[in-house]
Design a protein around this motif. Structure first.
Motif, PDB file in Angstrom:
ATOM      1  N   CYS A   1       0.820  -1.209   0.000  1.00  0.00           N
ATOM      2  CA  CYS A   1       0.000   0.000   0.000  1.00  0.00           C
ATOM      3  C   CYS A   1       0.856   1.262   0.000  1.00  0.00           C
ATOM      4  N   LEU A   2       2.063   1.163   0.559  1.00  0.00           N
ATOM      5  CA  LEU A   2       2.936   2.344   0.591  1.00  0.00           C
ATOM      6  C   LEU A   2       3.619   2.580  -0.756  1.00  0.00           C
ATOM      7  N   SER A   3       3.578   1.593  -1.608  1.00  0.00           N
ATOM      8  CA  SER A   3       4.343   1.656  -2.860  1.00  0.00           C
ATOM      9  C   SER A   3       4.024   2.873  -3.729  1.00  0.00           C
ATOM     10  N   PRO A   4       2.746   3.256  -3.904  1.00  0.00           N
ATOM     11  CA  PRO A   4       2.484   4.394  -4.798  1.00  0.00           C
ATOM     12  C   PRO A   4       3.188   5.668  -4.374  1.00  0.00           C
ATOM     13  N   ARG A   5       3.570   5.772  -3.098  1.00  0.00           N
ATOM     14  CA  ARG A   5       4.197   7.015  -2.650  1.00  0.00           C
ATOM     15  C   ARG A   5       5.701   7.020  -2.869  1.00  0.00           C
ATOM     16  N   ARG A   6       6.230   5.870  -3.317  1.00  0.00           N
ATOM     17  CA  ARG A   6       7.684   5.785  -3.433  1.00  0.00           C
ATOM     18  C   ARG A   6       8.159   6.243  -4.810  1.00  0.00           C
ATOM     19  N   ALA A   7       9.465   6.570  -4.870  1.00  0.00           N
ATOM     20  CA  ALA A   7      10.046   7.029  -6.129  1.00  0.00           C
ATOM     21  C   ALA A   7      10.341   5.830  -7.037  1.00  0.00           C
ATOM     22  N   LYS A   8      10.449   6.096  -8.330  1.00  0.00           N
ATOM     23  CA  LYS A   8      10.772   5.024  -9.282  1.00  0.00           C
ATOM     24  C   LYS A   8      12.204   4.541  -9.068  1.00  0.00           C
ATOM     25  N   ALA A   9      12.408   3.253  -9.260  1.00  0.00           N
ATOM     26  CA  ALA A   9      13.760   2.709  -9.163  1.00  0.00           C
ATOM     27  C   ALA A   9      14.427   2.788 -10.537  1.00  0.00           C
ATOM     28  N   ALA A  10      15.706   2.440 -10.566  1.00  0.00           N
ATOM     29  CA  ALA A  10      16.393   2.415 -11.855  1.00  0.00           C
ATOM     30  C   ALA A  10      15.881   1.246 -12.682  1.00  0.00           C
ATOM     31  N   ARG A  11      16.178   1.279 -13.985  1.00  0.00           N
ATOM     32  CA  ARG A  11      15.820   0.157 -14.829  1.00  0.00           C
ATOM     33  C   ARG A  11      16.689  -1.036 -14.451  1.00  0.00           C
ATOM     34  N   ASN A  12      16.142  -2.218 -14.523  1.00  0.00           N
ATOM     35  CA  ASN A  12      16.857  -3.446 -14.141  1.00  0.00           C
ATOM     36  C   ASN A  12      17.562  -3.290 -12.799  1.00  0.00           C
ATOM     37  N   PRO A  13      16.817  -3.011 -11.748  1.00  0.00           N
ATOM     38  CA  PRO A  13      17.444  -2.638 -10.468  1.00  0.00           C
ATOM     39  C   PRO A  13      18.261  -3.752  -9.836  1.00  0.00           C
ATOM     40  N   TRP A  14      17.999  -5.017 -10.199  1.00  0.00           N
ATOM     41  CA  TRP A  14      18.750  -6.100  -9.571  1.00  0.00           C
ATOM     42  C   TRP A  14      19.947  -6.520 -10.413  1.00  0.00           C
ATOM     43  N   ASN A  15      20.149  -5.831 -11.539  1.00  0.00           N
ATOM     44  CA  ASN A  15      21.210  -6.216 -12.475  1.00  0.00           C
ATOM     45  C   ASN A  15      21.046  -7.674 -12.922  1.00  0.00           C
ATOM     46  N   ALA A  16      19.841  -7.985 -13.397  1.00  0.00           N
ATOM     47  CA  ALA A  16      19.544  -9.332 -13.867  1.00  0.00           C
ATOM     48  C   ALA A  16      19.964  -9.494 -15.323  1.00  0.00           C
ATOM     49  N   GLY A  17      20.023 -10.743 -15.770  1.00  0.00           N
ATOM     50  CA  GLY A  17      20.516 -10.995 -17.120  1.00  0.00           C
ATOM     51  C   GLY A  17      19.464 -11.411 -18.120  1.00  0.00           C
ATOM     52  N   THR A  18      18.213 -11.598 -17.669  1.00  0.00           N
ATOM     53  CA  THR A  18      17.195 -12.140 -18.570  1.00  0.00           C
ATOM     54  C   THR A  18      16.303 -11.044 -19.153  1.00  0.00           C
ATOM     55  N   LEU A  19      15.651 -11.426 -20.250  1.00  0.00           N
ATOM     56  CA  LEU A  19      14.951 -10.471 -21.098  1.00  0.00           C
ATOM     57  C   LEU A  19      13.904  -9.593 -20.423  1.00  0.00           C
ATOM     58  N   GLU A  20      13.215 -10.155 -19.406  1.00  0.00           N
ATOM     59  CA  GLU A  20      12.088  -9.395 -18.871  1.00  0.00           C
ATOM     60  C   GLU A  20      12.522  -8.060 -18.290  1.00  0.00           C
ATOM     61  N   TRP A  21      13.812  -7.936 -17.910  1.00  0.00           N
ATOM     62  CA  TRP A  21      14.284  -6.708 -17.279  1.00  0.00           C
ATOM     63  C   TRP A  21      14.580  -5.612 -18.274  1.00  0.00           C
ATOM     64  N   LEU A  22      14.233  -5.855 -19.541  1.00  0.00           N
ATOM     65  CA  LEU A  22      14.292  -4.765 -20.511  1.00  0.00           C
ATOM     66  C   LEU A  22      13.198  -3.745 -20.242  1.00  0.00           C
ATOM     67  N   ALA A  23      12.177  -4.148 -19.471  1.00  0.00           N
ATOM     68  CA  ALA A  23      11.033  -3.267 -19.232  1.00  0.00           C
ATOM     69  C   ALA A  23      11.501  -1.935 -18.648  1.00  0.00           C
ATOM     70  N   LEU A  24      10.855  -0.875 -19.113  1.00  0.00           N
ATOM     71  CA  LEU A  24      11.217   0.457 -18.647  1.00  0.00           C
ATOM     72  C   LEU A  24      10.409   0.809 -17.414  1.00  0.00           C
ATOM     73  N   PRO A  25      11.024   1.545 -16.464  1.00  0.00           N
ATOM     74  CA  PRO A  25      10.263   1.936 -15.269  1.00  0.00           C
ATOM     75  C   PRO A  25       8.996   2.716 -15.631  1.00  0.00           C
ATOM     76  N   GLU A  26       9.091   3.611 -16.627  1.00  0.00           N
ATOM     77  CA  GLU A  26       7.858   4.293 -17.028  1.00  0.00           C
ATOM     78  C   GLU A  26       7.217   3.415 -18.102  1.00  0.00           C
ATOM     79  N   ASP A  27       6.102   2.840 -17.696  1.00  0.00           N
ATOM     80  CA  ASP A  27       5.536   1.713 -18.421  1.00  0.00           C
ATOM     81  C   ASP A  27       5.117   2.072 -19.849  1.00  0.00           C
ATOM     82  N   GLU A  28       5.671   1.365 -20.817  1.00  0.00           N
ATOM     83  CA  GLU A  28       5.160   1.446 -22.181  1.00  0.00           C
ATOM     84  C   GLU A  28       4.303   0.214 -22.402  1.00  0.00           C
ATOM     85  N   ASN A  29       3.247   0.374 -23.189  1.00  0.00           N
ATOM     86  CA  ASN A  29       2.321  -0.752 -23.352  1.00  0.00           C
ATOM     87  C   ASN A  29       2.723  -1.715 -24.453  1.00  0.00           C
TER      88      ASN A  29
END
Lengths: 126, 838
Positions: free
Chosen positions: B499-527
Motif C-alpha cells: 500500500c505504501l508503494s504508490p508514494r515511493r520514487a521510481k527505481a532504476a531500470r533493471n534494479p537487480w542487475n539481472a541478465g534475462t529479457l524481462e528486465w528490458l522493461a522500462l520503469p515508465e511503463d510502455e504498453n
C-alpha cells in the motif's frame, strides 16, 4: 560398424517428442502395472500366479528406456561448437535435448524398477 | 530497412509514436475494462487472486480461533465445515493455480521478447471467468450456503441432496467454470512458449521459467479434465439422480476419489513448480552467475510432471485397495523425491558457486526452501503405506501439506513479489518491511504448523470443530492458533508495504542487475511490451550480448514499427525459434467479458436449477463465441511484411505452423483427457461388478452405436475431402462437402441417442445405464459442436473469408474432427461391442 551406427544416431532429430520417450514409457508401464493388478484382483481375487507376462513387459519397458538413453548419450557427445555449449546453434540445441533425454532416461529406468519391485515381494491381493 | 536506418532519430520517434498508438489502452470508466493487453489483464488477475488469498486466510484465522481452546463454541459445526471447505478450495482453485497463471500472463511475453501472448482476448476471457466464478463461490459463505464437504467433496454425503445443500452445487459448478478458465490459460501459455519465442531463442536457451510453465501448463491439460469429468458425473447424480457414486444402485464413491485425485495430486506439483520457476529466475540474478545444471532443471521439471501422475492413490491408501496397488503408488511417491531433490540441489549449488547478494527476495527463497524441505520429508513419511495408515486424516497431514504449500507456493510467491514488483510498477518494495515480514511469517508458519505434527500423532483428526480437553492437545492447539495470528501479522506487513508503494520514487531500470529479457522493461511503463524483438544468442542476453539493451531500445532488432497501426508480434518455430510469421493480435474488446459472463450464466443458473435461463445463457455463449471467432484468422491486406534486416514474413499462416491450429490441438487434448475420465468410469464399473453390463440391461444394442459410428466416419471423410478441395481452389465442391459433412454430424446425434433411448435404459436405475447415457450424450454433443464447426467453415467460405490460400478455418475444423472420430470410435465401440465380449 559401431562408428557407422553412432554417426547415424548423431544425425537423428531430437525433439520435444523424443525427449519424453523414456518417461512416457515409464507412464505406460506404470498404468499397465496398476490396471493389471486392479483388474486381476477385482475379477479373480488374485493376481496372476505366474507373472511372466509382467516381467516381459517390464523388460521391454526397460529396453525402450535404455535405447532412448543410449541414443541420447551418443547425441549429447556430437562434436560441434566449443564448450560450454550454451549458444544459439544447431549442435548446442541437439546436445542439450540429448543430455536432458539421457537424464530423463535414467530417472525413468529407476522409476520402472521402483514400480516393479513390489511384485517381487507381494503375492496376493490382500 | 537496414540496421543503420535506425540511426535516424526522427524515424525512431515516429516508430515509437506508431507503436504507442497501436498499443494505446482503452480509457474511460467502463471502456478500460475491455483491455486485453497482458500487462493489464495480468495485473488484474494477480490482484484478484491475492485478494482471494487474503479472504481464504481470514477464514483460516476464524478456524484457528475456534480451535484455540478445547470445547470451544465460537462457530457452529455447520459454519466450521463451510470454513475449512472454502479455505482449502479457495487456496487451491482461487489462489494457487490462478496466481501462477496470472504471474505468467504478466511475465511470459516479457521473458520471451514478445509484445503479448498469442491470444490476448483469451487471457481476458480467463480473467473474467475467474473473477465471476471466484466471487460466486466465495460469496456463498455470506448466505450460509457455502460448500461444506471438504475441498475434495467426497460422496456419498455430498451427492445426497438430503444431506447436503446448495453448497455442493456451488462448489461443482462454480469451480468447474474456473477450471475452464484454467484450461484456457494453459492453452495460451503453451502456445506462447512454443511459438512466440524471439528469433534465436532455441529450446536450449529458453529461460527456465518458461520451461517450468510449459511443463505445468501441459500438466493442467491432463490433470484438470478428469476433475471436469468427475464434476459432470457428480452434478448428474445431484441434479438428475444418475447413481454414479451411489453404491445401492451399482455406483461407487471410490470412482469420485480416483477422478478427484488424478487431478488432485498433479495439482500439488502444478502449484509447486511455478514457484521453483521463480527461484530459477531470481537465484541466478542474486548469485550473479548462470544457473548451474540447466538440463538437470529441465529433467526435474519434466520428470516431476510425469511422476506426479503416478501418485494419486497415495491419497487413498486407507480405502482398502489391494496392497499391490498401494505399493505401486508408494513406489512412485518415493521416486518423485529424486527430481524434486535434483532441482533443489541445483539451486543450492548455484548459490554456493556464485557471489551471493542476500537480498529480500533471496531471503524469502532460502527460507521457503527450508520450510519446503521439512514438508517434503514428512511427505516421504506419509508416502510409506503403514505410516500413512497411522497418520491418515489427522493433523499430521494438515501439518505436512501446509509446510509444503507455504514453503512451496506462498513464500516463493512473496519472493517473486519482491523480485518482480519493480518490473511491474517501476518501484522497489521496502527491504526493511520485507525482511520484517519474512521473519514474522517464518516464525508464524513454524509456530502454527510444527505443533500440528504432534497434535496429529496424538490423535487429533482433521476437520473437527472442536476437541475434548482430555486429549491433552489443548496447549499444542493454542500454540498453533498463536502462530496463525503471528503469520497473519507478517502478511499484514506485506500488504502495508504494497500500500505504501504508490508514494515511493521510481527505481532504476533493471534494479537487480539481472541478465534475462524481462528486465528490458522500462520503469515508465510502455504498453508495447518490447521496443524491438531481439535476436537471442545466450541464456542471459543482458549480461552476455554486448550493447543488448541499447540495440533493443533503438529498435535495431526486428519489428521496430507498427506501420499499419496494428498490434503485432513474431511467431517462430518450436525447436529453433526461426521466424515464421508476423501475427496480428486481438485488441481491446467487449467480447471476452461478454463470453465469460454468458458462460458463467450457464453454470450459475444451473446451480439454482433455473434450466431455461441456463439454456438461454448457453445459446448466448454460442452466439458471442461465434461473433468472436468471426474476427479471427482475418485475411491480411498484403501477404508479406518486412520486419527489418531484409527479412519479410507472411502475415497469415495456417495448419501446424499457426498458433490457432496449436490452440485447437491443445484444447482437444484436454477434451480427450476429460473423455478418457468418463471411459475410465465405464471400465471401472466393469471391474467392481461381477457381471457388467448387468444381465437385465439389454441396451444400447449393437446396431445403433454402429450406425452412429458409420455416420460420424462419413462426416469425417467428407471434412477431409472438403479440405482437399479447398486446397485445389474448388469452391463449390468444398462448400457442398462441408454442407454434407455438417448434415452428417447433425444426423449422428439422433443415431447416437437411439441406442439407449429405444432400448429403454433408465439412467436413474443403475450405474450402467447412467454411464452409457453419459458417454452417448458426451459424444453426440461433440457431434453437435462438430456440425457447428463445419457450418462455420461453410459460412466463412461463402463470406470469402476462407480461400485456398487462407485456409486456417478448414484446417482447424478438420483437426477437431480427427479428435471427434477418435471419441466416436471409443464410445460407440465401447457401448456397442463391449457388452458382446464382456
Amino acid at each position: 560398424m559401431i562408428r557407422k551406427l553412432h554417426s547415424h544416431i548423431g544425425s537423428l532429430q531430437a525433439t520435444l517428442w523424443t525427449l519424453i520417450v523414456a518417461p512416457t514409457t515409464w507412464a505406460v508401464h506404470f498404468l499397465f502395472s496398476y490396471l493389471w493388478a486392479a483388474v486381476y484382483c477385482a475379477k479373480t481375487g488374485q493376481f496372476a500366479e505366474e507373472p511372466l507376462v509382467y516381467w516381459v513387459g517390464t523388460g521391454l519397458a526397460l529396453l525402450v528406456i535404455a535405447i532412448s538413453g543410449y541414443i541420447a548419450v551418443i547425441q549429447s557427445r556430437v562434436p560441434g561448437d566449443p564448450a560450454p555449449h550454451e549458444h544459439s546453434t544447431e549442435s548446442d540445441r541437439l546436445r542439450f535435448i540429448a543430455y536432458s533425454t539421457m537424464l530423463l532416461a535414467g530417472l525413468s529406468f529407476i522409476g520402472v524398477i521402483f514400480t516393479a519391485a513390489p511384485v517381487l515381494i507381494l503375492e496376493d491381493c490382500r | 530497412m537496414s540496421l543503420h536506418d535506425q540511426d535516424d532519430l526522427a524515424l525512431r520517434h515516429a516508430q515509437e509514436e506508431r507503436l504507442r498508438a497501436a498499443w494505446e489502452p482503452p480509457r474511460g470508466l467502463f471502456l478500460r475494462w475491455t483491455d486485453t493487453n497482458n500487462n493489464r489483464v495480468g495485473v488484474w488477475y494477480t490482484l484478484t487472486a491475492f485478494g482471494f488469498m487474503l479472504f481464504a486466510g481470514v477464514l483460516a484465522l476464524i478456524m484457528r480461533t475456534q480451535l484455540a481452546v478445547p470445547d470451544n463454541d465460537l462457530v457452529s459445526p455447520a459454519t466450521f465445515n463451510q470454513l475449512f471447505t472454502l479455505h482449502g478450495s479457495a487456496m487451491m482453485f482461487l489462489f494457487a493455480v490462478p496466481m501462477f497463471e496470472a504471474v505468467s500472463i504478466i511475465l511470459l511475453p516479457q521473458l520471451l521478447g514478445a509484445r503479448d501472448l498469442p491470444f490476448p482476448r483469451l487471457s481476458a476471457f480467463g480473467y473474467w471467468s475467474f473473477l465471476l466464478g471466484g466471487v460466486f463461490v466465495l460469496g456463498s459463505i455470506f448466505f450460509n450456503v457455502a460448500p461444506d464437504g471438504g475441498w475434495f467433496m467426497y460422496p456419498p454425503f455430498t451427492t445426497r441432496t438430503d444431506l447436503s445443500g446448495l453448497g455442493a452445487d456451488i462448489w461443482m459448478l462454480g469451480l468447474s467454470f474456473i477450471e475452464v478458465s484454467s484450461v484456457a490459460a494453459a492453452v495460451e501459455l503453451i502456445v506462447g512458449i512454443l511459438k512466440f519465442r524471439p528469433p534465436g531463442m532455441r529450446l536450449n536457451l529458453m529461460p527456465l521459467y518458461a520451461w517450468y510453465i510449459l511443463v505445468v501448463a501441459v500438466m493442467i491439460l491432463f490433470a484438470f479434465p478428469p476433475l471436469i469429468a468427475g464434476d459432470l458425473l457428480f452434478e448428474m447424480e445431484r441434479l438428475l439422480g444418475w447413481p454414479f457414486f451411489d453404491a445401492s444402485k451399482g455406483g461407487d464413491p471410490l470412482l469420485w476419489q480416483h477422478l478427484f485425485w488424478i487431478f488432485g495430486h498433479p495439482e500439488v506439483y502444478i502449484i509447486f513448480l511455478p514457484s521453483i520457476a521463480l527461484f530459477a529466475m531470481l537465484v541466478p540474478t542474486f548469485s550473479q552467475r548462470h544457473l548451474l545444471g540447466y538440463p538437470y532443471i529441465v529433467l526435474a521439471a519434466v520428470g516431476t510432471a510425469f511422476l506426479s501422475f503416478g501418485l494419486w492413490v497415495h491419497h487413498m491408501f486407507a480405502t482398502g485397495l489391494p496392497k499391490i496397488s498401494l505399493a505401486f503408488f508408494s513406489a512412485a511417491s518415493q521416486a518423485v523425491v529424486i527430481p524434486t531433490g535434483v532441482q533443489i540441489f541445483a539451486l543450492i549449488a548455484t548459490i554456493a558457486a556464485g557471489r551471493v547478494i542476500f537480498s529480500t527476495p533471496m531471503l524469502y527463497a532460502t527460507g521457503s526452501l527450508a520450510i519446503f524441505v521439512i514438508g517434503g520429508l514428512t511427505g516421504v513419511m506419509v508416502a510409506i503405506v503403514p505410516f500413512d495408515w497411522q497418520a491418515h486424516d489427522t493433523y499430521f497431514v494438515v501439518a505436512h501439506l501446509h509446510y509444503v504449500l507455504i514453503g512451496g507456493t506462498l513464500l516463493p510467491l512473496i519472493a517473486g513479489l519482491y523480485y518482480y514488483w519493480p518490473l511491474i510498477t517501476g518501484k522497489k518494495l521496502s527491504d526493511k518491511l520485507g525482511r520484517t515480514a519474512f521473519w514474522i511469517m517464518f516464525a508464524g508458519a513454524n509456530l502454527t504448523f510444527f505443533p500440528m505434527h504432534f497434535s496429529g500423532l496424538l490423535g487429533m483428526p482433521r476437520r473437527v470443530v472442536t476437541y475434548s480437553a482430555e486429549l491433552g492437545i489443548g496447549w499444542l492447539n493454542m500454540l498453533s492458533t498463536a502462530g496463525s495470528y503471528v503469520f497473519a501479522a507478517g502478511m499484514l506487513v506485506v500488504v502495508v508495504d504494497l500500500c505504501l508503494s504508490p508514494r515511493r520514487a521510481k527505481a532504476a531500470r533493471n534494479p537487480w542487475n539481472a541478465g534475462t529479457l524481462e528486465w528490458l522493461a522500462l520503469p515508465e511503463d510502455e504498453n508495447w511490451g518490447i521496443r524491438s524483438v531481439p535476436l537471442i544468442e545466450t541464456r542471459y542476453p543482458i549480461w552476455d550480448q554486448p550493447d543488448f539493451m541499447r540495440k533493443v531500445d533503438e529498435g535495431r532488432f526486428f519489428l521496430p514499427d507498427a506501420e499499419e497501426g496494428r498490434r503485432e508480434t513474431i511467431s517462430t518455430t518450436v525447436l529453433d525459434a526461426r521466424p515464421l510469421a508476423v501475427v496480428r493480435l486481438g485488441g481491446p474488446s467487449w467480447l471476452p467479458m461478454m463470453t465469460a459472463f454468458a458462460l458463467g450464466g450457464v453454470f450459475i443458473f444451473t446451480t439454482y436449477h433455473l434450466y431455461w435461463a441456463a439454456l438461454a445463457s448457453g445459446f448466448l455463449t454460442l452466439a458471442v463465441t461465434l461473433r468472436w471467432l468471426w474476427t479471427t484468422a482475418e485475411i491480411p491486406e498484403k501477404p508479406l511484411k518486412p520486419i527489418g534486416h531484409g527479412l519479410e514474413l507472411p502475415l497469415y499462416i495456417s495448419g501446424p505452423q499457426a498458433p490457432g491450429w496449436w490452440a485447437m490441438f491443445i484444447t482437444m487434448i484436454a477434451d480427450a483427457t476429460a473423455f478418457s475420465g468418463l471411459v475410465f468410469g465405464y471400465y471401472f464399473f466393469w471391474t467392481i461388478h461381477p457381471e457388467f453390463p448387468p444381465p437385465w440391461a439389454d441396451g444400447p444394442g449393437l446396431g445403433w452405436p454402429m450406425i452412429a459410428l458409420a455416420i460420424t466416419l462419413a462426416g469425417w471423410v467428407a471434412t477431409i475431402m472438403a479440405r482437399t478441395m479447398n486446397k485445389r481452389d474448388a469452391a463449390l465442391p468444398t462448400r457442398l462437402l462441408l454442407g454434407a459433412a455438417g448434415l452428417l454430424s447433425v444426423l449422428a446425434i439422433p443415431a447416437g441417442l437411439a441406442g439407449p433411448w429405444l432400448s429403454g435404459l433408465d439412467p436413474t436405475a443403475h450405474s450402467y445405464p447412467a454411464i452409457v447415457w453419459t458417454l452417448a450424450i458426451w459424444t453426440v454433443a461433440h457431434s453437435g459442436v462438430g456440425a457447428i464447426a463445419q457450418f462455420y467453415a461453410l459460412a466463412r467460405s461463402l463470406a470469402g473469408r476462407m480461400t485456398a490460400q487462407y485456409d486456417a478455418d478448414i484446417r482447424n475444423v478438420t483437426l477437431y474432427h480427427h479428435f471427434m472420430v477418435f471419441t466416436a470410435i471409443v464410445t460407440w465401440c465401447t457401448l456397442g461391442l463391449f457388452p458382446e465380449v464382456a
